[in-house]
Design a protein around this motif. Structure first.
Motif, short mmCIF file in Angstrom:
data_model
loop_
_atom_site.label_atom_id
_atom_site.label_comp_id
_atom_site.label_asym_id
_atom_site.label_seq_id
_atom_site.Cartn_x
_atom_site.Cartn_y
_atom_site.Cartn_z
N ASN A 130 0.34 -3.43 30.52
CA ASN A 130 1.73 -4.67 30.26
C ASN A 130 2.43 -4.08 30.84
OD1 ASN A 130 2.69 -3.35 28.35
ND2 ASN A 130 1.68 -4.21 26.83
N GLY A 131 2.95 -3.03 31.26
CA GLY A 131 4.19 -2.23 32.34
C GLY A 131 4.72 -1.96 30.93
N GLY A 132 4.48 -1.13 30.15
CA GLY A 132 5.29 0.11 28.87
C GLY A 132 5.49 -0.52 27.64
N ASP A 133 5.04 -1.44 27.28
CA ASP A 133 5.47 -1.81 26.02
C ASP A 133 4.36 -1.64 25.00
OD1 ASP A 133 6.43 -3.09 23.89
OD2 ASP A 133 7.95 -4.88 24.77
N PRO A 134 4.57 -0.34 24.05
CA PRO A 134 3.36 -0.30 22.75
C PRO A 134 2.95 -1.87 22.07
CG PRO A 134 4.91 0.32 22.92
CD PRO A 134 5.33 0.14 23.60
N ALA A 135 4.05 -2.13 21.95
CA ALA A 135 4.47 -3.85 20.70
C ALA A 135 3.60 -4.96 21.30
CB ALA A 135 5.52 -3.72 20.21
N VAL A 136 3.10 -4.50 22.59
CA VAL A 136 2.52 -5.70 23.29
C VAL A 136 0.84 -5.29 23.55
CG1 VAL A 136 2.17 -7.79 25.23
CG2 VAL A 136 5.09 -6.96 23.74
N GLY A 137 -0.13 -6.49 22.47
CA GLY A 137 -0.98 -5.65 22.95
C GLY A 137 -1.90 -6.69 24.18
N SER A 138 -3.02 -6.63 24.79
CA SER A 138 -4.07 -7.16 25.38
C SER A 138 -4.70 -7.66 25.63
CB SER A 138 -3.74 -5.52 27.20
OG SER A 138 -4.41 -6.39 27.86
N LEU A 139 -5.50 -8.82 25.89
CA LEU A 139 -6.05 -9.62 25.70
C LEU A 139 -7.17 -9.38 26.78
CD1 LEU A 139 -6.89 -12.97 23.77
CD2 LEU A 139 -7.42 -12.93 26.06
N GLY A 140 -8.82 -8.92 27.19
CA GLY A 140 -9.23 -8.87 28.13
C GLY A 140 -10.68 -9.33 27.13
N ARG A 141 -11.58 -9.24 28.96
CA ARG A 141 -12.75 -9.65 28.87
C ARG A 141 -13.08 -10.87 27.50
NH1 ARG A 141 -11.23 -5.83 32.14
NH2 ARG A 141 -12.71 -4.04 32.89
N LEU A 142 -12.36 -11.93 27.95
CA LEU A 142 -12.65 -12.93 27.16
C LEU A 142 -14.15 -13.61 27.69
CD1 LEU A 142 -12.10 -14.69 24.74
CD2 LEU A 142 -11.04 -16.05 26.45
N ALA A 143 -15.29 -13.93 26.90
CA ALA A 143 -16.66 -14.75 27.79
C ALA A 143 -17.28 -15.69 26.67
CB ALA A 143 -16.86 -13.64 28.11
N VAL A 144 -18.07 -16.24 26.78
CA VAL A 144 -18.43 -17.42 26.79
C VAL A 144 -18.99 -17.68 27.12
CG1 VAL A 144 -18.56 -19.50 25.11
CG2 VAL A 144 -16.34 -18.24 24.77
#
Length: 155
Positions: free
Chosen positions: A74-88
Motif C-alpha cells: 500500500n505504499g508503506g503505511d503500516p496502519a492500512v491493511g491489504s484485502l486480497g484474494r477475494l474469491a467466491v
C-alpha cells in the motif's frame, strides 16, 4: 443452492486448505492465473476468512495482510491493511458471500488497530467494492494479466 452460510476466520489447517481450494478453483481454473503466482509468501502470515455453506462446502475466501506485508503493497503505511484474494465460487455468487467476506476482513483489520483497508480490484469488480464504500485511486494497472485499480476504504 440455499443462501445459508457462515463466515469465519480460517484458523484450523482444514479451513485454510478450504480457502486455498476456493482460490485454485476461481483464480487458477476459472480465470487462468498461474498457480505459481496465486500462492505467495504472504499467505503464511495473512488472516484468511472462509465462507462455508451449511452443507460444509466452501463458498468463498479472502485474506487480510497487515504489518510489513500490507505496507509493502500500500505504499508503506503500516496502519492500512491489504484485502486480497477475494474469491467466491460460481454457485455462490449473488448470495452476498463476497460482501460478507469483505466485512469480516474489515472486522479483522479493526481488531488489529488498522485505520483503513486497501485492495487491488479487477476492474470488472469496481462497482462491487464501490457499493461497499471503497474508492478507486491511481491509474489502471495489470496484475496476473488482468486490469486492476487500487481502492481504499477508511474504517
Amino acid at each position: 443452492m440455499s443462501g445459508t452460510y457462515t463466515v469465519r476466520v480460517a484458523v484450523e489447517p482444514a479451513d485454510r486448505e478450504a480457502c486455498f481450494a476456493v482460490r485454485k478453483d476461481v483464480f487458477v481454473a476459472e480465470q487462468g492465473v498461474p498457480e505459481d503466482i496465486e500462492y505467495d509468501a504472504h499467505d503464511a502470515g495473512a488472516v484468511h476468512v472462509l465462507a462455508m455453506g451449511e452443507d460444509g462446502i466452501p463458498l468463498g475466501t479472502g485474506r487480510l495482510l497487515h504489518g510489513e506485508a500490507a505496507a509493502a503493497k500500500n505504499g508503506g503505511d503500516p496502519a492500512v491493511g491489504s484485502l486480497g484474494r477475494l474469491a467466491v465460487t460460481p454457485g455462490a455468487r449473488g448470495l452476498g458471500v463476497g460482501a460478507a467476506l469483505v466485512r469480516a476482513i474489515e472486522e479483522a483489520a479493526r481488531a488489529r488497530g488498522l485505520t483503513a483497508v486497501d485492495l487491488h480490484a479487477q476492474t470488472h469488480a469496481l462497482g462491487f467494492y464501490e457499493r461497499l464504500g471503497y474508492e478507486a485511486y491511481g491509474p489502471e494497472f495489470p496484475d496476473a494479466g488482468m486490469p486492476h485499480r487500487a481502492m481504499r476504504r477508511v474504517l
